[in-house]
Scaffold this motif. Structure first.
Motif, mmCIF file in Angstrom:
data_model
loop_
_atom_site.group_PDB
_atom_site.id
_atom_site.type_symbol
_atom_site.label_atom_id
_atom_site.label_comp_id
_atom_site.label_asym_id
_atom_site.label_seq_id
_atom_site.Cartn_x
_atom_site.Cartn_y
_atom_site.Cartn_z
ATOM 1 N N LEU A 60 30.267 45.856 52.922
ATOM 2 C CA LEU A 60 31.720 45.862 52.775
ATOM 3 C C LEU A 60 32.168 46.839 51.696
ATOM 4 O O LEU A 60 33.207 47.504 51.816
ATOM 5 C CB LEU A 60 32.194 44.438 52.452
ATOM 6 N N SER A 61 31.399 46.952 50.601
ATOM 7 C CA SER A 61 31.764 47.877 49.523
ATOM 8 C C SER A 61 31.768 49.323 50.009
ATOM 9 O O SER A 61 32.666 50.104 49.666
ATOM 10 C CB SER A 61 30.786 47.725 48.352
ATOM 11 N N PHE A 85 36.075 49.150 42.058
ATOM 12 C CA PHE A 85 35.284 48.330 41.137
ATOM 13 C C PHE A 85 35.840 46.899 41.066
ATOM 14 O O PHE A 85 35.093 45.918 41.093
ATOM 15 C CB PHE A 85 35.289 48.982 39.745
ATOM 16 N N LEU A 86 37.188 46.816 40.982
ATOM 17 C CA LEU A 86 37.800 45.490 40.924
ATOM 18 C C LEU A 86 37.594 44.720 42.230
ATOM 19 O O LEU A 86 37.328 43.512 42.223
ATOM 20 C CB LEU A 86 39.289 45.617 40.620
ATOM 21 N N LEU A 87 37.731 45.460 43.360
ATOM 22 C CA LEU A 87 37.476 44.808 44.656
ATOM 23 C C LEU A 87 36.045 44.302 44.748
ATOM 24 O O LEU A 87 35.786 43.216 45.257
ATOM 25 C CB LEU A 87 37.764 45.784 45.801
ATOM 26 N N LYS A 88 35.112 45.110 44.260
ATOM 27 C CA LYS A 88 33.710 44.698 44.300
ATOM 28 C C LYS A 88 33.484 43.472 43.420
ATOM 29 O O LYS A 88 32.727 42.561 43.781
ATOM 30 C CB LYS A 88 32.823 45.847 43.833
ATOM 31 N N ILE A 123 33.904 41.585 46.847
ATOM 32 C CA ILE A 123 32.633 41.908 47.494
ATOM 33 C C ILE A 123 31.479 41.097 46.911
ATOM 34 O O ILE A 123 30.652 40.542 47.642
ATOM 35 C CB ILE A 123 32.355 43.420 47.391
ATOM 36 N N SER A 124 31.393 41.017 45.583
ATOM 37 C CA SER A 124 30.297 40.255 44.958
ATOM 38 C C SER A 124 30.315 38.780 45.366
ATOM 39 O O SER A 124 29.272 38.228 45.733
ATOM 40 C CB SER A 124 30.362 40.396 43.433
ATOM 41 N N PRO A 125 31.473 38.095 45.313
ATOM 42 C CA PRO A 125 31.482 36.708 45.807
ATOM 43 C C PRO A 125 31.081 36.593 47.277
ATOM 44 O O PRO A 125 30.382 35.651 47.665
ATOM 45 C CB PRO A 125 32.923 36.260 45.597
ATOM 46 N N VAL A 126 31.523 37.564 48.110
ATOM 47 C CA VAL A 126 31.144 37.528 49.526
ATOM 48 C C VAL A 126 29.637 37.711 49.679
ATOM 49 O O VAL A 126 28.989 37.048 50.505
ATOM 50 C CB VAL A 126 31.922 38.603 50.310
ATOM 51 N N ASP A 127 29.035 38.615 48.866
ATOM 52 C CA ASP A 127 27.577 38.802 48.901
ATOM 53 C C ASP A 127 26.846 37.518 48.512
ATOM 54 O O ASP A 127 25.834 37.145 49.121
ATOM 55 C CB ASP A 127 27.167 39.940 47.962
#
Length: 548
Positions: free
Chosen positions: A5-6, A130-133, A137-141
């Motif tokens: 996604l990132s 970076f903020l989106l990640k 993105i990190s929580p989704v991962d």
């Protein structure tokens, strides 16, 4: 192909930025830049044209003055005026050129501003990515990794929830998922504890238990069942028909085994009792249907009849021993008294031992027959001894002859021709003598019963290096092909009606004693032709030395 996604978000932002910049540059070039270039070209052309006209005007005036001379003062004033006009035009041209340079400088400054804006935009996009990640993105991962672990059956992992003053939807979602996993893990542990308790409960039962679903899968069984089927004790599902035939890929046919699942489902019975011989074990199987959530299945209770057969065998031996003991006491007393009377008569009236009188010979024949009759209960006493006696070496041929002597009257009364073909009269084997006698007794009796109108009974031994083979063959009515696989099962009998139904335990006892002897038995039979039983007894090391 997996695409994170990132990467999708970053590439989308960069593509959007490049597309916007390209559209802006193309639009700027095709509108403002083109207009400025056209204005510059028109201005330069106009200025050149004006300068050319002024130069021509000056030249014409000079020529005109030559033709019509004027006063120097007027001429000078006129030239001065034209020079001033030309100077003004040049100044105007310079101002226009300066205005164009300033416009071009403004454009360059605009491009620099545009470049700086593009740089700031890229920085903003990187910060946004970076903020989106960090926020998305990190929580989704983490959720993806956890879902993979849960799908693989690992319910012990949890999501790390970041503490802070600001919580968003992902924090709430993670807390909910952790709470859900805690409940699932607790429920699974509770179910496992109940399964372990249920398994421990059914493992304490002496009978084998198994539960089969409508697709022939064994979904539950206990240790006793695993022992009966010679299986490792594992919590896993397998097809029920593989218990009887490992190579089978389809349910049992009616010619092999009666399938309780098919029978109960087809006829709507409440119970079914059958007997199967599995791994040389006679098993009594009681089946009952179960219905759960609209699905059909059966539960089976399996009991090993070997102990019952042994008990029946012990009863038979005990009864035979009691009968033999009673006969021995009665017959020995009476026959012994008769024999003493005959001996007294012979000694009184025929003192000469070499006498050849016919009466003496008849009396001696009667005495010999009485002595032979006295040996009958002695043989019965031998057979009725405790079968758990210690093992040892015994002469095979002598034991076979003892059994044949015991059945001699029955053999002759039915007109059976007895054929004995022994390869070695001194043949010895190691084992339980009484068990061996019971094997021969049952097989010979079955052969006699199969020939009610007479026939041939052949008993043959073949001494090989590693095995002793005993073959008992009759010319009786034989065994049907569909029954030959069941003859060693308890309570199964193939006796014809005119011979009366037997108990069906004879060959089951034979099979059990054959296993105890460490031997093997096979049968070959054709209807109305006869039956042949072949016993293969492996030799002990000491026996092999004797054969050599």
């Amino acid at each position: 192909m997996f695409f994170s996604l990132s990467k999708k978000i970053l590439l989308t932002l960069l593509t959007f930025l490049m597309l916007s910049a390209g559209i802006f540059i193309v639009f700027f070039e095709n509108t403002i830049g083109k207009k400025i270039r056209n204005d510059q070209t028109n201005l330069i052309t106009r200025n050149q044209y004006v300068i050319t006209l002024l130069n021509e005007n000056i030249s014409l005036r000079q020529r005109l003055n030559k033709i019509q001379p004027q006063t120097p003062t007027a001429t000078e004033e006129s030239l001065q005026q034209k020079r001033e006009e030309l100077s003004r035009e040049r100044k105007l041209n310079e101002e226009l050129t300066q205005n164009y340079d300033e416009s071009y400088a403004t454009i360059q400054e605009s491009l620099r501003i545009l470049g700086f804006s593009a740089f700031l935009t890229i920085i903003s996009l990187i910060i946004l990515w970076f903020l989106l990640k960090r926020w998305v993105i990190s929580p989704v991962d983490e959720l993806t990794t956890l879902s993979i672990d849960v799908a693989n059956g690992n319910f012990s992992k949890r999501l790390k929830i970041k503490k802070g003053k600001f919580i968003d939807e992902f924090n709430t979602l993670m807390q909910t998922i952790n709470f859900m996993l805690n409940n699932i893990e607790n429920n699974i542990n509770e179910i496992k504890e109940k399964e372990i308790f249920l398994q421990s409960l059914i493992d304490t039962l002496p009978d084998g238990i198994r539960v089969i679903d409508e697709n022939y899968n064994i979904i539950l069984y206990n240790k006793a069942y695993a022992t009966y089927m010679n299986k490792h004790y594992l919590y896993k599902s397998e097809k029920c028909y593989k218990s009887y035939c490992l190579e089978s890929e389809t349910p049992c046919s009616s010619s092999q085994y009666l399938c309780p699942l098919k029978e109960l489902k087809k006829n709507n019975k409440t119970e079914l009792k059958i007997i199967h011989s599995v791994n040389n074990r006679p098993l009594s199987i009681n089946s009952a249907p179960i219905h759960q959530n609209g699905k059909f299945g059966i539960v089976e209770s399996i009991r090993d009849l070997s102990d019952n057969i042994n008990y029946s065998h012990q009863q038979k031996i005990s009864s035979l021993g009691f009968l033999a003991t009673s006969l021995a006491h009665e017959m020995k007393n009476n026959l012994g008294a008769i024999n003493l009377i005959l001996d007294g008569l012979l000694q009184k009236y025929y003192k000469d031992k070499n006498s050849t009188e016919e009466e003496k010979q008849y009396l001696e024949m009667i005495s010999n027959q009485i002595k032979a009759c006295i040996q009958v209960p002695e043989r019965l006493l031998k057979i009725s001894r405790n079968t758990e006696q210690s093992k040892g070496y015994f002469n095979v041929i002598n034991e076979i002859n003892d059994i044949l002597s015991l059945l001699d009257y029955e053999i002759k009364s039915k007109g059976i021709n007895l054929i004995k073909n022994f390869s070695n009269n001194q043949e010895e084997i190691y084992g339980n003598e009484i068990d061996f006698k019971m094997i021969i007794l049952n097989l010979v009796q079955n052969a006699i019963h199969a020939m009610p109108d007479g026939g041939n009974l052949e008993i043959k031994t073949n001494a090989q290096k590693n095995n002793l083979i005993i073959n008992i063959k009759d010319s009786g009515y034989g065994i049907p092909e569909n029954a030959i696989n069941h003859i060693f099962e308890p309570f199964f009998t193939n006796s014809p009606q005119k011979e009366g139904k037997g108990t069906g335990l004879g060959l089951a006892i034979v099979k059990d004693l054959i296993i105890k002897l460490g031997a093997q038995i096979s049968v070959n039979s054709k209807e109305n032709i006869g039956t042949s039983f072949e016993i293969t007894i492996p030799r002990q090391k000491t026996q092999k030395k004797l054969v050599k």
